[in-house]
Design an enzyme around this catalytic site. Structure first.
Site, PDB file in Angstrom:
ATOM      1  CG  ASP A 118      -1.896   1.125   1.247  1.00 39.36           C
ATOM      2  OD1 ASP A 118      -2.053   1.787   0.203  1.00 39.36           O
ATOM      3  OD2 ASP A 118      -2.491   1.360   2.315  1.00 39.36           O
ATOM      4  CG  ASN A 124      39.960 -19.760  21.379  1.00 39.85           C
ATOM      5  OD1 ASN A 124      40.272 -20.515  22.309  1.00 39.85           O
ATOM      6  ND2 ASN A 124      40.821 -19.412  20.437  1.00 39.85           N
ATOM      7  CD  GLU A 159      39.370 -22.859  24.441  1.00 40.01           C
ATOM      8  OE1 GLU A 159      40.610 -22.792  24.371  1.00 40.01           O
ATOM      9  OE2 GLU A 159      38.639 -23.219  23.495  1.00 40.01           O
ATOM     10  CG  ASP A 207      43.448 -18.820  26.027  1.00 35.13           C
ATOM     11  OD1 ASP A 207      44.315 -19.156  26.828  1.00 35.13           O
ATOM     12  OD2 ASP A 207      43.629 -18.777  24.804  1.00 35.13           O
ATOM     13  CD  GLU A 226      43.465 -23.314  25.625  1.00 32.96           C
ATOM     14  OE1 GLU A 226      44.361 -22.467  25.444  1.00 32.96           O
ATOM     15  OE2 GLU A 226      42.896 -23.917  24.719  1.00 32.96           O
ATOM     16  CE  LYS A 232      40.403 -28.859  29.691  1.00 31.05           C
ATOM     17  NZ  LYS A 232      40.902 -28.330  28.406  1.00 31.05           N
ATOM     18  CG  ASP A 260      15.009 -19.364 -12.539  1.00 29.71           C
ATOM     19  OD1 ASP A 260      13.896 -18.812 -12.455  1.00 29.71           O
ATOM     20  OD2 ASP A 260      15.845 -19.086 -13.426  1.00 29.71           O
ATOM     21  CG  ASN A 318      10.766 -16.714 -14.357  1.00 33.57           C
ATOM     22  OD1 ASN A 318      11.819 -16.188 -13.985  1.00 33.57           O
ATOM     23  ND2 ASN A 318      10.479 -16.901 -15.623  1.00 33.57           N
TER      24      ASN A 318
END
Length: 818
Positions: free
Chosen positions: A203, A372, A401, A403, A450, A498, A709, A737
């Protein structure tokens, strides 16, 4: 002004904005209804809150201007319930109606759509706010909040400080409930909102009607290419009321109701009409589908065993005509298009955790894991942010993780060592993880640490972990009689550390880790070692305080598969190249599978992936590797498959591995051939018919350009026996189309030898004669999670953004052979 929030008010009643309802007679008219009279009358506190926000409040916008530091900008913000917007202006007087006139066409004003908001955070819970810390004494942390927007909106976070906590709470509570309400709308409501958007967009002169030229432009924008005569015919068929005869078009316009009729004529679904005719031809003399006929359809095609009472309820809920005792063709179409149960992935699988499957040892699960986690960009110069942790946890990640390196003032920091990535405080990360650890999943979260810190800052790390996490931190000792890992169920609501650990006999004066070689404390060094053949040996100083927090996930250098001293709680990390080498050799590949039945392995991307690209994730999964760490910030196929892996089991981040990846006595190899006993693990014959598509977008989501397509690639990913099979890679013909409702009606049959680790992937592309075919959208699902029958698959892009209402309509059949 005190504003309280009454939780007894339903989410729907809190939404005073524009919603759509179907007309009970026609089932088609879009009407606008306000829920304020019903909902707000129940709670004066809600009305007070909304009145306050609609009038507007003054707040400070907080922005990080880089070298210029953090800046504060005073703004007036107010809530627009009619259009579901938050407006703002640099004008700070508190009169919303004046602001509205001032803002008309002004650069000093702006707005945010509520539908673009993904989350509201209280306090200092964004990277910008953590930069502030205690530097700005005049800004009250309890008055601060942030709006986090959806990734597809591409809007940066909005950090705000209200005048006081009460005002902040009014905004936070209101926005949260409005956002939840919008997200909780059914697929049908979503679709009706989509129709409203299309009507408004078409519209162009804001007349409230569509003329023929506007309808023609709408079709072009919707990827529809029709002859002008055919389009005019559909337009005239829909224009039954000849409304607005005084206009220059002399009534040749469509109102809202006629627009929806026109829209449905455009998107007729002959494939659904055929199903309806087949099951209703003998059921009802008026050509309707009775609940009994629906029951037959659900049992025979969908393999759903429902009671007749449930079928009656389905008809009642989805039939749009006044007679709700049976389905019309339109009602049945609505049922297949909008009912969650008709999706490829069952809504129960997506929302419910299978408690009975959560009692196995941790080593028996695939675990959603991030690499990371702090990085939001590349591995060399990317930004480090607590947002990386928050976003991953909200996606169901269960292993993040950290670091860790020495920082200033005795405060450990997190960043990618020896690079130009920015630094964030370890303390801020732990606080953010505490807040979001169990928002998406109740099951254990693993901190993969780490550790590059000095003993003093390791002690500080331990102190922060204990003081911040409190009872969430699991500190129990391993008992002598334990023979395997505890279960996710037994560790619900707990965070595991860990890291490396000192010998059990270590005293307070000990700090050296038995000459243990570095394994994953520096991934870059490990990958370098693998490339040049060198091996670094160094003694690692470990704090006794930090060591005491490590229990069931004790990081050790991989000693080889034939190691009699290996314990079930010993886990090792493997670089990408080392993992490939192990899996490519049939003998070590089988050893790896046995290792992973008892111990946990962590796989991480190679150091060459400085752009934060990801390793191929399915290969280590087929060997039973539990923690395959991905760069969650990267939009790629691997994250797409990762989302598919963890979409089921309530999205809790834990998926139970098949029996041959849990029982070391079962003969199996992740190389070809698998060697599985077919009497226990039969082959699956999967039949997939690609029937049609709906609302397939143009490349990159643009609204203009050539009509596409589209065609569909269909692939089986998984074990080499399946992925390397040429017959398991198919594609449909291109439909010229038509991106609006392309029909393919092509069937494929896949012979899947290891279905337990296999995925079905659909990839929709735009066929091009002159350039590379463009990716339009994808869908992936574990073979185990697929529902049979006529199903809908909503397309997403590789970022995970849903492209609704873009979808595929498919038919699935499974047959097992020994």
């Amino acid at each position: 002004m005190q504003v309280n929030f009454d939780d007894s008010v339903t989410q729907t009643n809190c939404l005073e904005g524009v919603l759509f309802k179907k007309d009970v007679e026609s089932g088609r008219k879009i009407s606008i209804t306000s829920l304020s009279e019903d909902g707000l009358a129940r709670s004066r506190s809600v009305k007070k809150r909304l009145d306050l926000l609609k009038m507007g409040t003054q707040m400070s916008k907080v922005r990080d201007k880089g070298v210029r530091g953090v800046q504060f900008y005073k703004r007036m913000y107010w809530l627009d319930m009619e259009n579901l917007m938050i407006h703002f202006s640099t004008q700070t007087f508190n009169f919303r109606f004046i602001l509205a006139s001032v803002c008309s066409g002004s650069d000093s004003c702006g707005k945010y759509a509520l539908c673009d908001i993904a989350e509201v955070r209280e306090g200092y819970q964004t990277h910008t706010f953590t930069k502030i810390g205690d530097k700005f004494k005049n800004n009250n942390k309890e008055a601060a909040f942030s709006l986090i927007f959806t990734s597809q909106s591409k809007i940066p976070e909005l950090n705000l400080v209200a005048e006081d906590k009460k005002t902040r709470d009014a905004w936070v509570n209101a926005i949260r409930h409005l956002v939840v309400t919008l997200k909780s709308l059914s697929h049908q409501k979503e679709y009706e909102m989509f129709l409203k958007t299309q009507f408004r967009r078409a519209d162009s002169n804001n007349s409230g009607y569509l003329n023929f030229e506007e309808a023609k432009d709408l079709c072009k924008g919707l990827n529809i290419k029709l002859d002008k005569e055919d389009l005019r015919k559909l337009f005239n068929e829909a224009n039954t009321e000849k409304t607005n005869s005084a206009s220059k078009e002399k009534g040749e316009v469509l109102n809202e109701e006629e627009f929806v009729t026109f829209y449905y004529k455009l998107m007729r679904r002959p494939e659904i009409d055929q199903i309806f005719t087949r099951y209703s031809k003998n059921a009802n003399e008026h050509g309707r589908m009775t609940p009994e006929a629906l029951l037959d359809f659900l049992k025979e095609e969908q393999k759903d065993d429902l009671a007749i009472e449930e079928c009656k309820e389905i008809v009642k809920n989805f039939e749009s005509s006044a007679d709700k005792s049976s389905f019309t063709k339109e009602g049945f179409t609505h049922f297949l298009m909008f009912n969650d149960w008709q999706e490829l992935l069952s809504p129960i699988s997506a929302s419910r955790v299978k408690a009975e499957e959560m009692v196995h040892p941790l080593s028996h699960y695939w675990i959603a894991s991030s690499h990371n986690t702090y990085l939001t960009g590349n591995q060399l110069t990317g930004e480090s942010s607590i947002d990386g942790y928050i976003n991953s946890l909200k996606l169901g990640c269960r292993c993040v993780e950290l670091d860790c390196w020495d920082g200033d003032d005795g405060q450990p920091i997190i960043y990618h060592g020896h690079t130009l990535t920015s630094k964030i405080l370890f303390k801020d990360v732990v606080e953010a993880c505490k807040k979001y650890a169990f928002e998406r999943s109740d099951f254990p979260l693993i901190f993969s640490i780490e550790n590059h810190c000095s003993l003093e800052q390791q002690d500080r790390m331990a102190e922060l972990l204990v003081s911040i996490l409190g009872d969430l931190l699991y500190t129990g000792a391993i008992q002598d009689d334990e023979k395997h890992m505890p279960s996710p169920m037994s560790l619900r609501g707990k965070i595991l550390i860990k890291a490396k650990r000192l010998p059990p006999s270590a005293t307070e004066d000990d700090d050296e880790c038995d000459g243990d070689e570095d394994d994953d404390d520096d991934e870059y060094d490990e990958d370098k070692d693998e490339r040049d053949g060198s091996k670094k040996k160094k003694s690692k100083k470990i704090s006794k305080k930090l060591s005491d927090l490590v229990n069931y996930i004790h990081a050790v250098h991989f000693p080889g598969f034939q190691n009699n001293d290996a314990k079930f709680f010993h886990m090792s990390s493997f670089g990408e190249s080392k993992t490939k080498k192990i899996i490519s050799d049939p003998e070590t590949a089988r050893d790896f599978v046995k290792y992973n039945t008892k111990q946990i392995s962590r796989i991480y991307p190679g150091a060459a992936r400085q752009d934060s690209s990801n390793l191929k994730i399915v290969e280590p999964w087929t060997a039973g590797c539990q923690i395959v760490a991905l760069n969650y910030q990267t939009d790629d196929r691997q994250n797409h498959l990762n989302r598919a892996m963890f979409a089921a089991n309530g999205g809790c981040g834990y998926i139970l591995k098949p029996q041959f990846l849990r029982d070391p006595s079962i003969a199996y190899s992740p190389t070809s051939p698998s060697g599985l006993d077919r009497s226990r693990f039969p082959i699956l014959i999967l039949s997939v018919e690609i029937l049609s598509g709906q609302h397939i977008p143009r490349p990159h989501g643009v609204d203009e350009g050539e009509v596409i397509d589209p065609y569909v690639e269909v692939k089986i990913r998984g074990h080499p026996d399946d992925f390397n099979e040429p017959d398991n890679h198919k594609e449909t013909e291109a439909v010229r189309n038509n991106g609006f409702n392309p029909a393919w009606k092509q069937s494929f049959v896949f012979n899947i030898k290891v279905p337990e680790v296999a995925f079905l992937e659909f990839k929709v592309k735009d066929h091009s004669h002159s350039m590379k075919d463009q990716h339009l959208g994808s869908y992936a699902i574990r073979i185990k999670d697929i529902q049979e029958g006529y199903r809908r698959a909503y397309l997403v892009d590789y970022s995970g953004k849903e492209l609704k209402p873009a979808s595929l309509f498919v038919k699935i059949n499974k047959r097992w052979i020994n």
